[in-house]
Design an enzyme around this catalytic site. Structure first.
Site, PDB file in Angstrom:
ATOM      1  N   ASN A  83      35.065  40.440  30.862  1.00 29.10           N
ATOM      2  CA  ASN A  83      35.621  39.651  31.948  1.00 29.10           C
ATOM      3  C   ASN A  83      36.122  38.312  31.420  1.00 29.10           C
ATOM      4  O   ASN A  83      35.586  37.753  30.473  1.00 29.10           O
ATOM      5  CB  ASN A  83      34.623  39.479  33.104  1.00 29.10           C
ATOM      6  CG  ASN A  83      33.306  38.855  32.719  1.00 29.10           C
ATOM      7  OD1 ASN A  83      32.758  39.103  31.647  1.00 29.10           O
ATOM      8  ND2 ASN A  83      32.759  38.052  33.620  1.00 29.10           N
ATOM      9  N   CYS A 134      33.256  46.116  40.897  1.00 30.04           N
ATOM     10  CA  CYS A 134      33.714  45.584  42.181  1.00 30.04           C
ATOM     11  C   CYS A 134      34.727  46.553  42.808  1.00 30.04           C
ATOM     12  O   CYS A 134      35.211  47.485  42.148  1.00 30.04           O
ATOM     13  CB  CYS A 134      34.321  44.192  41.998  1.00 30.04           C
ATOM     14  SG  CYS A 134      35.959  44.181  41.231  1.00 30.04           S
ATOM     15  N   GLU A 153      36.136  45.795  33.425  1.00 28.97           N
ATOM     16  CA  GLU A 153      36.589  47.170  33.616  1.00 28.97           C
ATOM     17  C   GLU A 153      38.113  47.245  33.647  1.00 28.97           C
ATOM     18  O   GLU A 153      38.718  48.113  33.017  1.00 28.97           O
ATOM     19  CB  GLU A 153      36.022  47.752  34.920  1.00 28.97           C
ATOM     20  CG  GLU A 153      34.509  47.793  34.962  1.00 28.97           C
ATOM     21  CD  GLU A 153      33.855  46.552  35.562  1.00 28.97           C
ATOM     22  OE1 GLU A 153      32.785  46.688  36.158  1.00 28.97           O
ATOM     23  OE2 GLU A 153      34.425  45.442  35.435  1.00 28.97           O
ATOM     24  N   CYS A 188      38.261  41.277  35.695  1.00 26.09           N
ATOM     25  CA  CYS A 188      36.992  41.941  35.374  1.00 26.09           C
ATOM     26  C   CYS A 188      37.096  42.753  34.087  1.00 26.09           C
ATOM     27  O   CYS A 188      38.177  43.207  33.703  1.00 26.09           O
ATOM     28  CB  CYS A 188      36.584  42.872  36.513  1.00 26.09           C
ATOM     29  SG  CYS A 188      36.320  42.033  38.083  1.00 26.09           S
ATOM     30  N   GLU A 229      37.285  34.708  33.109  1.00 23.20           N
ATOM     31  CA  GLU A 229      37.371  33.902  34.324  1.00 23.20           C
ATOM     32  C   GLU A 229      38.503  32.882  34.229  1.00 23.20           C
ATOM     33  O   GLU A 229      39.018  32.593  33.149  1.00 23.20           O
ATOM     34  CB  GLU A 229      36.045  33.179  34.570  1.00 23.20           C
ATOM     35  CG  GLU A 229      34.913  34.126  34.883  1.00 23.20           C
ATOM     36  CD  GLU A 229      33.594  33.433  35.161  1.00 23.20           C
ATOM     37  OE1 GLU A 229      32.704  34.111  35.687  1.00 23.20           O
ATOM     38  OE2 GLU A 229      33.435  32.227  34.843  1.00 23.20           O
ATOM     39  N   CYS A 266      38.051  46.853  40.914  1.00 18.23           N
ATOM     40  CA  CYS A 266      37.932  47.697  39.719  1.00 18.23           C
ATOM     41  C   CYS A 266      37.846  49.174  40.097  1.00 18.23           C
ATOM     42  O   CYS A 266      38.444  50.024  39.435  1.00 18.23           O
ATOM     43  CB  CYS A 266      36.721  47.284  38.893  1.00 18.23           C
ATOM     44  SG  CYS A 266      36.974  45.719  38.029  1.00 18.23           S
TER      45      CYS A 266
END
Length: 138
Positions: free
Chosen positions: A49, A94, A62, A60, A51, A97
């Site tokens: 990930n 999430c 994934e 993210c 940010e 994802c």
């Protein structure tokens, strides 16, 4: 990308996700996530990930791994995904994802969730997102 044997080696896939997790850029949440994909050709693609101060621009692990795999090989087929987090219980992907996974994973694709403490949970993709929005609905 690294090569992996025909049989899914879950320990090796989790180790790749854990290594990717160490590269995460998380100055706002300190919630590091790593993902590793086992592709049909035996290659493993990793992502972490990343940010951003504008939270909506955060990506993210994934999605990083999936988009990386597809951008490097448009024919890449995902056989399994491992996701490693530091949470007490292994964290599922999430919703965003999961929607990206719906585009590139078969319903039976194993999604292996692990934490840094060694706990593991394995689901089929369709258990995590039983009613995906797909091209068949367009």
């Amino acid at each position: 990308m690294k090569k992996m044997e025909e049989q899914i080696d879950i320990d090796q896939l989790i180790a790749a996700a854990a290594a990717a997790r160490e590269k995460a850029y998380t100055p706002y949440s300190d919630f590091k996530v790593g993902a590793a994909l086992l592709l049909a050709d035996g290659a493993v693609t990793e992502g972490c990930n990343i940010e951003n101060a504008s939270y909506g621009a955060t990506v993210c692990a994934e999605r990083v791994a999936i988009l990386k795999a597809r951008s490097e090989n448009p024919e890449a087929q995902i056989r399994a995904i491992a996701v490693v987090t530091q949470s007490e219980s292994p964290s599922p992907p999430c919703a965003l994802c999961l929607q990206v996974m719906a585009e590139f994973c078969a319903p039976e694709t194993p999604i292996i969730l692990a934490n840094t403490g060694g706990k593991r949970l394995t689901y089929r993709f369709d258990e995590l997102l039983p009613h995906p929005f797909t091209k068949s609905l367009l």
